[in-house]
Design a protein around this motif. Structure first.
Motif: not given
Length: 126
Positions: A24-49
């Motif tokens: 990550v660049s361009g923001l104060t990384f240590s101040s922000y939460g970070m998420g992981w999502f995934r998207e499979a073909p034909g499916k909506e983007r879903e939360f991972v972590a």
């Protein structure tokens, strides 16, 4: 300009492991939460972590016990360690930065994230 760049995806056999990184660049990384999502073909983007700025974490039930999210504030990088991979884990994986600074809310909704990476493909073969 905020940039999120994922890496580490690839082709792996069932039961294998991968570690995704998101630089990550361009923001104060240590101040922000970070998420992981995934998207499979034909499916909506879903939360991972998600990992908050202070280190709190939450996982989707489907990956709990197999995936681990972590962050290195010195490297402005968030990681997703994925173990015991299954075919249903096949997807494009995206990292995202929370739109709220210094929030401890473990958000699972894409709408709570302002900046997104371009994604990295993970394919689990049986």
């Amino acid at each position: 300009q905020v940039q999120l760049v994922e890496s580490g995806g690839g082709l792996v056999q069932v039961g294998g492991s991968l570690r995704l990184s998101c630089a990550v660049s361009g923001l104060t990384f240590s101040s922000y939460g970070m998420g992981w999502f995934r998207e499979a073909p034909g499916k909506e983007r879903e939360f991972v972590a998600v990992i908050t700025w202070s280190g709190g974490a939450n996982y989707a039930d489907s990956v709990k016990g197999r995936f681990t999210v972590s962050r290195d504030n010195n490297k402005n990088t968030v990681y997703l360690q994925m173990n015991i991979l299954k075919p249903e884990d096949t997807a494009t994986y995206y990292c995202a930065a929370d739109r709220r600074r210094l929030s401890n809310f473990l958000s699972v909704f894409p709408r709570d994230y302002e900046y997104w990476g371009q994604g990295t493909q993970v394919t689990v073969s049986s």
